[in-house]
Scaffold this motif. Sequence first.
Motif, PDB file in Angstrom:
ATOM      1  N   ASP A   1       0.782  -1.238   0.000  1.00 34.83           N
ATOM      2  CA  ASP A   1       0.000   0.000   0.000  1.00 34.83           C
ATOM      3  C   ASP A   1       0.814   1.288   0.000  1.00 34.83           C
ATOM      4  O   ASP A   1       0.240   2.367  -0.101  1.00 34.83           O
ATOM      5  N   HIS A   2       2.137   1.217   0.155  1.00 34.92           N
ATOM      6  CA  HIS A   2       2.950   2.433   0.222  1.00 34.92           C
ATOM      7  C   HIS A   2       4.138   2.324  -0.738  1.00 34.92           C
ATOM      8  O   HIS A   2       4.647   1.236  -0.970  1.00 34.92           O
ATOM      9  N   ASP A   3       4.576   3.492  -1.253  1.00 27.84           N
ATOM     10  CA  ASP A   3       5.772   3.502  -2.092  1.00 27.84           C
ATOM     11  C   ASP A   3       6.908   4.291  -1.453  1.00 27.84           C
ATOM     12  O   ASP A   3       8.016   4.295  -1.966  1.00 27.84           O
ATOM     13  N   GLU A   4       6.629   4.939  -0.317  1.00 23.92           N
ATOM     14  CA  GLU A   4       7.689   5.655   0.388  1.00 23.92           C
ATOM     15  C   GLU A   4       7.346   5.773   1.863  1.00 23.92           C
ATOM     16  O   GLU A   4       6.194   5.993   2.228  1.00 23.92           O
ATOM     17  N   LEU A   5       8.370   5.608   2.684  1.00 23.75           N
ATOM     18  CA  LEU A   5       8.288   5.865   4.125  1.00 23.75           C
ATOM     19  C   LEU A   5       9.309   6.939   4.427  1.00 23.75           C
ATOM     20  O   LEU A   5      10.391   6.966   3.828  1.00 23.75           O
ATOM     21  N   ARG A   6       8.977   7.821   5.368  1.00 26.31           N
ATOM     22  CA  ARG A   6       9.895   8.911   5.677  1.00 26.31           C
ATOM     23  C   ARG A   6       9.798   9.255   7.163  1.00 26.31           C
ATOM     24  O   ARG A   6       8.698   9.436   7.687  1.00 26.31           O
ATOM     25  N   TRP A   7      10.958   9.341   7.819  1.00 24.54           N
ATOM     26  CA  TRP A   7      11.001   9.840   9.188  1.00 24.54           C
ATOM     27  C   TRP A   7      11.056  11.356   9.118  1.00 24.54           C
ATOM     28  O   TRP A   7      11.910  11.927   8.434  1.00 24.54           O
ATOM     29  N   MET A   8      10.131  12.035   9.808  1.00 24.70           N
ATOM     30  CA  MET A   8      10.047  13.495   9.809  1.00 24.70           C
ATOM     31  C   MET A   8      10.318  14.016  11.221  1.00 24.70           C
ATOM     32  O   MET A   8       9.790  13.472  12.197  1.00 24.70           O
ATOM     33  N   ALA A   9      11.120  15.069  11.303  1.00 23.49           N
ATOM     34  CA  ALA A   9      11.433  15.681  12.594  1.00 23.49           C
ATOM     35  C   ALA A   9      10.192  16.395  13.137  1.00 23.49           C
ATOM     36  O   ALA A   9       9.603  17.235  12.459  1.00 23.49           O
ATOM     37  N   LEU A  10       9.797  16.040  14.359  1.00 20.75           N
ATOM     38  CA  LEU A  10       8.603  16.633  14.965  1.00 20.75           C
ATOM     39  C   LEU A  10       8.771  18.113  15.273  1.00 20.75           C
ATOM     40  O   LEU A  10       7.795  18.853  15.311  1.00 20.75           O
ATOM     41  N   ASP A  11      10.006  18.570  15.480  1.00 23.40           N
ATOM     42  CA  ASP A  11      10.205  19.992  15.758  1.00 23.40           C
ATOM     43  C   ASP A  11      10.121  20.834  14.480  1.00 23.40           C
ATOM     44  O   ASP A  11      10.246  22.045  14.520  1.00 23.40           O
ATOM     45  N   GLU A  12       9.908  20.178  13.350  1.00 19.45           N
ATOM     46  CA  GLU A  12       9.682  20.878  12.086  1.00 19.45           C
ATOM     47  C   GLU A  12       8.255  20.586  11.620  1.00 19.45           C
ATOM     48  O   GLU A  12       8.008  20.113  10.502  1.00 19.45           O
ATOM     49  N   GLY A  13       7.304  20.865  12.513  1.00 18.71           N
ATOM     50  CA  GLY A  13       5.908  20.562  12.255  1.00 18.71           C
ATOM     51  C   GLY A  13       5.361  21.174  10.980  1.00 18.71           C
ATOM     52  O   GLY A  13       4.502  20.593  10.322  1.00 18.71           O
ATOM     53  N   GLU A  14       5.868  22.351  10.612  1.00 18.45           N
ATOM     54  CA  GLU A  14       5.388  22.995   9.379  1.00 18.45           C
ATOM     55  C   GLU A  14       5.674  22.118   8.161  1.00 18.45           C
ATOM     56  O   GLU A  14       4.848  22.033   7.249  1.00 18.45           O
ATOM     57  N   GLN A  15       6.831  21.453   8.138  1.00 17.63           N
ATOM     58  CA  GLN A  15       7.147  20.564   7.011  1.00 17.63           C
ATOM     59  C   GLN A  15       6.211  19.357   6.994  1.00 17.63           C
ATOM     60  O   GLN A  15       5.793  18.911   5.928  1.00 17.63           O
ATOM     61  N   ILE A  16       5.900  18.843   8.160  1.00 16.53           N
ATOM     62  CA  ILE A  16       4.968  17.709   8.239  1.00 16.53           C
ATOM     63  C   ILE A  16       3.597  18.138   7.717  1.00 16.53           C
ATOM     64  O   ILE A  16       2.967  17.434   6.936  1.00 16.53           O
ATOM     65  N   LEU A  17       3.144  19.311   8.128  1.00 18.74           N
ATOM     66  CA  LEU A  17       1.830  19.803   7.704  1.00 18.74           C
ATOM     67  C   LEU A  17       1.774  20.129   6.212  1.00 18.74           C
ATOM     68  O   LEU A  17       0.704  20.108   5.619  1.00 18.74           O
ATOM     69  N   ARG A  18       2.928  20.417   5.592  1.00 20.37           N
ATOM     70  CA  ARG A  18       2.962  20.739   4.160  1.00 20.37           C
ATOM     71  C   ARG A  18       2.839  19.512   3.258  1.00 20.37           C
ATOM     72  O   ARG A  18       2.592  19.639   2.069  1.00 20.37           O
ATOM     73  N   LEU A  19       3.056  18.320   3.818  1.00 17.08           N
ATOM     74  CA  LEU A  19       2.906  17.114   3.005  1.00 17.08           C
ATOM     75  C   LEU A  19       1.462  17.015   2.515  1.00 17.08           C
ATOM     76  O   LEU A  19       0.538  17.416   3.223  1.00 17.08           O
ATOM     77  N   PRO A  20       1.246  16.444   1.325  1.00 15.77           N
ATOM     78  CA  PRO A  20      -0.127  16.246   0.863  1.00 15.77           C
ATOM     79  C   PRO A  20      -0.751  15.032   1.563  1.00 15.77           C
ATOM     80  O   PRO A  20      -0.620  13.898   1.125  1.00 15.77           O
ATOM     81  N   TRP A  21      -1.392  15.277   2.693  1.00 17.27           N
ATOM     82  CA  TRP A  21      -2.017  14.231   3.503  1.00 17.27           C
ATOM     83  C   TRP A  21      -3.359  13.832   2.919  1.00 17.27           C
ATOM     84  O   TRP A  21      -4.044  14.644   2.286  1.00 17.27           O
ATOM     85  N   ILE A  22      -3.768  12.596   3.177  1.00 17.01           N
ATOM     86  CA  ILE A  22      -5.150  12.223   2.932  1.00 17.01           C
ATOM     87  C   ILE A  22      -5.981  13.231   3.725  1.00 17.01           C
ATOM     88  O   ILE A  22      -5.703  13.463   4.909  1.00 17.01           O
ATOM     89  N   PRO A  23      -6.964  13.889   3.114  1.00 15.98           N
ATOM     90  CA  PRO A  23      -7.670  14.972   3.807  1.00 15.98           C
ATOM     91  C   PRO A  23      -8.186  14.602   5.200  1.00 15.98           C
ATOM     92  O   PRO A  23      -8.086  15.405   6.128  1.00 15.98           O
ATOM     93  N   ALA A  24      -8.701  13.409   5.380  1.00 14.92           N
ATOM     94  CA  ALA A  24      -9.235  13.025   6.689  1.00 14.92           C
ATOM     95  C   ALA A  24      -8.133  12.873   7.744  1.00 14.92           C
ATOM     96  O   ALA A  24      -8.407  12.967   8.936  1.00 14.92           O
ATOM     97  N   ASP A  25      -6.893  12.651   7.319  1.00 17.30           N
ATOM     98  CA  ASP A  25      -5.786  12.497   8.263  1.00 17.30           C
ATOM     99  C   ASP A  25      -5.219  13.837   8.733  1.00 17.30           C
ATOM    100  O   ASP A  25      -4.563  13.907   9.770  1.00 17.30           O
ATOM    101  N   PHE A  26      -5.459  14.904   7.968  1.00 19.29           N
ATOM    102  CA  PHE A  26      -4.856  16.196   8.296  1.00 19.29           C
ATOM    103  C   PHE A  26      -5.184  16.682   9.706  1.00 19.29           C
ATOM    104  O   PHE A  26      -4.278  17.095  10.443  1.00 19.29           O
TER     105      PHE A  26
END
Length: 144
Positions: free
Chosen positions: A103-128
């Motif tokens: 079900d996935h083509d990429e996994l990525r560890w994201m730094a939690l102290d860079e929340g803006e970068q996490i929020l910029r990812l194109p999330w499934i709308p219900a997950d946002f």
Amino acid sequence: MPKLIVGAALLDDLVKPRELLVARRNAPASLAGLWEFPGGKVEAGESAEQALHRELSEELGVGIQLGEELLNPAAEAWPLAGSAVMRVWFATLTQGVPTALQDHDELRWMALDEGEQILRLPWIPADFPIVAELLKAVQPQLAE
């Protein structure tokens, strides 16, 4: 009764989290390229927690330890498309290295102290909204 989906907010550490593992969907076509919490459907006879352990083993090839549930402040579970709802737990790895197996083509560890970068990812709308709540929930640990 709504269909129950479970997801994991996989952290590098449950006590002092610094990173979050995110997963990019490759199927179905309507969700391909969007990011999500790994997890899946609860099958008949399974508890939500059992389903989450099974799903992460199948999807990522890992064993996990569950932490606290990330609760929706406004409801019992997080609403998804149609009549589906999702429950999400904080979790950490106990076995294996996360690999995009299903079900996935990429996994990525994201730094939690860079929340803006996490929020910029194109999330499934219900997950946002879940992502936004997760970032609020981990802020006190990041300040330590």
